[in-house]
Motif scaffolding. Sequence first.
Motif, PDB file in Angstrom:
ATOM      1  N   ARG A  32       0.822  -1.219   0.000  1.00 11.16           N
ATOM      2  CA  ARG A  32       0.000   0.000   0.000  1.00 11.16           C
ATOM      3  C   ARG A  32       0.851   1.262   0.000  1.00 11.16           C
ATOM      4  N   GLU A  33       1.894   1.263   0.821  1.00 12.72           N
ATOM      5  CA  GLU A  33       2.697   2.478   1.030  1.00 12.72           C
ATOM      6  C   GLU A  33       3.906   2.569   0.097  1.00 12.72           C
ATOM      7  N   HIS A  34       4.296   1.479  -0.484  1.00  9.94           N
ATOM      8  CA  HIS A  34       5.404   1.365  -1.439  1.00  9.94           C
ATOM      9  C   HIS A  34       6.792   1.409  -0.796  1.00  9.94           C
ATOM     10  N   ARG A  35       7.055   2.359   0.074  1.00 13.64           N
ATOM     11  CA  ARG A  35       8.393   2.464   0.665  1.00 13.64           C
ATOM     12  C   ARG A  35       8.267   3.157   2.020  1.00 13.64           C
ATOM     13  N   MET A  36       8.828   2.510   3.059  1.00 17.12           N
ATOM     14  CA  MET A  36       8.670   3.052   4.404  1.00 17.12           C
ATOM     15  C   MET A  36       9.915   2.817   5.239  1.00 17.12           C
ATOM     16  N   LEU A  37      10.079   3.654   6.240  1.00 21.87           N
ATOM     17  CA  LEU A  37      11.087   3.409   7.265  1.00 21.87           C
ATOM     18  C   LEU A  37      10.508   2.402   8.254  1.00 21.87           C
ATOM     19  N   PRO A  38      11.332   1.481   8.759  1.00 23.33           N
ATOM     20  CA  PRO A  38      10.817   0.515   9.737  1.00 23.33           C
ATOM     21  C   PRO A  38      10.170   1.182  10.955  1.00 23.33           C
ATOM     22  N   SER A  39      10.684   2.308  11.400  1.00 25.13           N
ATOM     23  CA  SER A  39      10.096   2.984  12.564  1.00 25.13           C
ATOM     24  C   SER A  39       8.653   3.401  12.280  1.00 25.13           C
ATOM     25  N   ASP A  40       8.392   3.915  11.071  1.00 22.41           N
ATOM     26  CA  ASP A  40       7.029   4.290  10.695  1.00 22.41           C
ATOM     27  C   ASP A  40       6.142   3.059  10.535  1.00 22.41           C
ATOM     28  N   LEU A  41       6.695   2.022   9.964  1.00 23.00           N
ATOM     29  CA  LEU A  41       5.950   0.780   9.756  1.00 23.00           C
ATOM     30  C   LEU A  41       5.537   0.165  11.091  1.00 23.00           C
ATOM     31  N   SER A  42       6.434   0.173  12.069  1.00 17.27           N
ATOM     32  CA  SER A  42       6.098  -0.419  13.378  1.00 17.27           C
ATOM     33  C   SER A  42       4.982   0.368  14.063  1.00 17.27           C
ATOM     34  N   ILE A  43       4.968   1.690  13.900  1.00 16.54           N
ATOM     35  CA  ILE A  43       3.913   2.510  14.495  1.00 16.54           C
ATOM     36  C   ILE A  43       2.573   2.222  13.827  1.00 16.54           C
ATOM     37  N   GLU A  71      18.824   8.336   1.480  1.00 13.14           N
ATOM     38  CA  GLU A  71      19.739   9.292   0.878  1.00 13.14           C
ATOM     39  C   GLU A  71      20.154  10.361   1.893  1.00 13.14           C
ATOM     40  N   SER A  72      19.254  10.717   2.802  1.00 15.07           N
ATOM     41  CA  SER A  72      19.531  11.775   3.773  1.00 15.07           C
ATOM     42  C   SER A  72      20.273  11.271   5.008  1.00 15.07           C
ATOM     43  N   ASP A  73      20.074  10.006   5.382  1.00  8.45           N
ATOM     44  CA  ASP A  73      20.734   9.448   6.554  1.00  8.45           C
ATOM     45  C   ASP A  73      20.996   7.976   6.287  1.00  8.45           C
ATOM     46  N   GLY A  74      22.233   7.638   6.005  1.00 15.06           N
ATOM     47  CA  GLY A  74      22.610   6.276   5.634  1.00 15.06           C
ATOM     48  C   GLY A  74      22.324   5.236   6.693  1.00 15.06           C
ATOM     49  N   ARG A  75      22.051   5.674   7.937  1.00 14.94           N
ATOM     50  CA  ARG A  75      21.734   4.724   9.009  1.00 14.94           C
ATOM     51  C   ARG A  75      20.289   4.241   8.910  1.00 14.94           C
ATOM     52  N   GLU A  76      19.448   5.005   8.233  1.00 12.38           N
ATOM     53  CA  GLU A  76      18.049   4.627   8.066  1.00 12.38           C
ATOM     54  C   GLU A  76      17.883   3.784   6.810  1.00 12.38           C
ATOM     55  N   LEU A  77      17.054   2.776   6.897  1.00 14.51           N
ATOM     56  CA  LEU A  77      16.800   1.899   5.754  1.00 14.51           C
ATOM     57  C   LEU A  77      15.364   2.052   5.280  1.00 14.51           C
ATOM     58  N   HIS A  78      15.222   2.395   4.017  1.00  7.95           N
ATOM     59  CA  HIS A  78      13.891   2.408   3.413  1.00  7.95           C
ATOM     60  C   HIS A  78      13.565   0.973   3.009  1.00  7.95           C
ATOM     61  N   THR A  79      12.376   0.543   3.374  1.00  3.36           N
ATOM     62  CA  THR A  79      11.954  -0.829   3.112  1.00  3.36           C
ATOM     63  C   THR A  79      10.844  -0.813   2.075  1.00  3.36           C
ATOM     64  N   SER A  80      10.942  -1.714   1.107  1.00  4.00           N
ATOM     65  CA  SER A  80       9.916  -1.812   0.068  1.00  4.00           C
ATOM     66  C   SER A  80       9.698  -3.277  -0.296  1.00  4.00           C
ATOM     67  N   ILE A  81       8.563  -3.529  -0.915  1.00  5.48           N
ATOM     68  CA  ILE A  81       8.215  -4.885  -1.332  1.00  5.48           C
ATOM     69  C   ILE A  81       8.847  -5.157  -2.698  1.00  5.48           C
ATOM     70  N   THR A  82       9.291  -6.389  -2.904  1.00  9.33           N
ATOM     71  CA  THR A  82       9.866  -6.776  -4.195  1.00  9.33           C
ATOM     72  C   THR A  82       8.760  -7.319  -5.104  1.00  9.33           C
ATOM     73  N   GLU A  83       9.113  -7.576  -6.334  1.00 10.30           N
ATOM     74  CA  GLU A  83       8.148  -8.173  -7.261  1.00 10.30           C
ATOM     75  C   GLU A  83       7.730  -9.558  -6.776  1.00 10.30           C
ATOM     76  N   SER A  84       8.658 -10.317  -6.185  1.00 10.81           N
ATOM     77  CA  SER A  84       8.307 -11.637  -5.622  1.00 10.81           C
ATOM     78  C   SER A  84       7.302 -11.496  -4.493  1.00 10.81           C
ATOM     79  N   GLY A  85       7.458 -10.464  -3.678  1.00 10.19           N
ATOM     80  CA  GLY A  85       6.514 -10.204  -2.598  1.00 10.19           C
ATOM     81  C   GLY A  85       5.138  -9.862  -3.135  1.00 10.19           C
ATOM     82  N   ARG A  86       5.121  -9.055  -4.185  1.00 11.59           N
ATOM     83  CA  ARG A  86       3.836  -8.709  -4.813  1.00 11.59           C
ATOM     84  C   ARG A  86       3.170  -9.945  -5.414  1.00 11.59           C
ATOM     85  N   GLN A  87       3.968 -10.812  -6.020  1.00 14.16           N
ATOM     86  CA  GLN A  87       3.424 -12.030  -6.618  1.00 14.16           C
ATOM     87  C   GLN A  87       2.828 -12.938  -5.543  1.00 14.16           C
TER      88      GLN A  87
END
Length: 135
Positions: A32-43, A71-87
Amino acid sequence: MHLQCELVAERALVNPLGVSWLQYDVLLQLDREHRMLPSDLSIIMGISRTKLSKALKSLKAMGYVRQTPSESDGRELHTSITESGRQLLEDISLQHTSLYETAIESMTKDELEEFARLSDKLSTSLKQQRIARHE
């Protein structure tokens, strides 16, 4: 309560690869969200960062999610679903068709519309409350 039990039982039947309920929910949220930080996802999901981290680690190992440094803070990881996840979500969704058909057979059109409206209203309210608790 009975509806929740029935939905849990049905959910277990349509999960061909043994993905946990939490992992499935993570994939749905990322889809639904396409790309999120884990901290936002957990909330949004109302779970601890530790629990989410374990779920993301396994989903990443299965190839269903990817994480890239911010890109702004290398310690943060943006998480997204892969095509395999979508399948995977699509395959499970196809099996949910029987649940939809049961709903159509057991309710009138007006009842289905009201059920959908009330379900969306409750879901939105629950999500907003979880987010507000973390602000």
